[in-house]
Write a protein that holds these residues in place. Structure first.
Motif, PDB file in Angstrom:
ATOM      1  N   ARG A  62      76.813  22.746  23.137  1.00  0.00           N
ATOM      2  CA  ARG A  62      76.080  22.127  24.246  1.00  0.00           C
ATOM      3  C   ARG A  62      76.056  23.041  25.459  1.00  0.00           C
ATOM      4  NH1 ARG A  62      76.659  16.264  24.108  1.00  0.00           N
ATOM      5  NH2 ARG A  62      75.773  15.669  22.100  1.00  0.00           N
ATOM      6  N   LYS A  63      77.196  23.642  25.786  1.00  0.00           N
ATOM      7  CA  LYS A  63      77.266  24.509  26.953  1.00  0.00           C
ATOM      8  C   LYS A  63      76.409  25.770  26.738  1.00  0.00           C
ATOM      9  CE  LYS A  63      81.651  22.701  28.470  1.00  0.00           C
ATOM     10  NZ  LYS A  63      83.092  22.868  28.580  1.00  0.00           N
ATOM     11  N   ALA A  64      76.355  26.267  25.508  1.00  0.00           N
ATOM     12  CA  ALA A  64      75.516  27.430  25.207  1.00  0.00           C
ATOM     13  C   ALA A  64      74.041  27.082  25.350  1.00  0.00           C
ATOM     14  CB  ALA A  64      75.815  27.936  23.797  1.00  0.00           C
ATOM     15  N   GLU A  65      73.668  25.870  24.962  1.00  0.00           N
ATOM     16  CA  GLU A  65      72.282  25.424  25.116  1.00  0.00           C
ATOM     17  C   GLU A  65      71.890  25.367  26.578  1.00  0.00           C
ATOM     18  OE1 GLU A  65      71.882  21.655  23.218  1.00  0.00           O
ATOM     19  OE2 GLU A  65      72.130  22.467  21.197  1.00  0.00           O
ATOM     20  N   VAL A  66      72.786  24.835  27.401  1.00  0.00           N
ATOM     21  CA  VAL A  66      72.505  24.722  28.839  1.00  0.00           C
ATOM     22  C   VAL A  66      72.392  26.099  29.471  1.00  0.00           C
ATOM     23  CG1 VAL A  66      73.478  23.950  31.040  1.00  0.00           C
ATOM     24  CG2 VAL A  66      73.560  22.449  29.041  1.00  0.00           C
ATOM     25  N   GLU A  67      73.282  27.028  29.092  1.00  0.00           N
ATOM     26  CA  GLU A  67      73.227  28.378  29.644  1.00  0.00           C
ATOM     27  C   GLU A  67      71.990  29.114  29.157  1.00  0.00           C
ATOM     28  OE1 GLU A  67      76.901  30.247  28.646  1.00  0.00           O
ATOM     29  OE2 GLU A  67      78.066  28.941  29.960  1.00  0.00           O
ATOM     30  N   GLY A  68      71.563  28.839  27.934  1.00  0.00           N
ATOM     31  CA  GLY A  68      70.380  29.489  27.394  1.00  0.00           C
ATOM     32  C   GLY A  68      69.106  29.051  28.078  1.00  0.00           C
ATOM     33  N   GLU A  69      69.084  27.813  28.564  1.00  0.00           N
ATOM     34  CA  GLU A  69      67.904  27.288  29.237  1.00  0.00           C
ATOM     35  C   GLU A  69      67.778  27.828  30.652  1.00  0.00           C
ATOM     36  OE1 GLU A  69      68.188  23.075  29.079  1.00  0.00           O
ATOM     37  OE2 GLU A  69      67.905  22.980  26.911  1.00  0.00           O
ATOM     38  N   ALA A  70      68.898  28.141  31.271  1.00  0.00           N
ATOM     39  CA  ALA A  70      68.888  28.568  32.676  1.00  0.00           C
ATOM     40  C   ALA A  70      68.400  29.973  32.851  1.00  0.00           C
ATOM     41  CB  ALA A  70      70.289  28.460  33.267  1.00  0.00           C
TER      42      ALA A  70
END
Length: 68
Positions: free
Chosen positions: A60-68
């Motif tokens: 989940r945290k990787a997904e959020v960082e990837g979107e930013a």
């Protein structure tokens, strides 16, 4: 806890459950050392739940960082 159940939770809820599971693992280890642990298989289940929660939280945290 099944992975599908963990995936349905919000990241804050996963963090809370992860902290609870870590505390339970610590208590189980104390019981094992003092000879009070009756169900040794519970250690294994708690460790696996912690690993599952950490894996899904990391995704989940990787997904959020990837979107930013």
């Amino acid at each position: 806890m099944k992975p599908s159940e963990i995936r349905d939770l919000k990241i804050e809820e996963i963090d809370t459950k992860l902290a609870d599971a870590r505390e339970e693992l610590m208590n189980l280890r104390f019981q094992q050392v003092s000879g009070q642990l009756t169900d040794a298989s519970r250690l294994r289940f708690v460790r696996r739940d912690i690993a599952r929660m950490m894996t899904i939280a990391g995704e989940r945290k990787a997904e959020v960082e990837g979107e930013a």
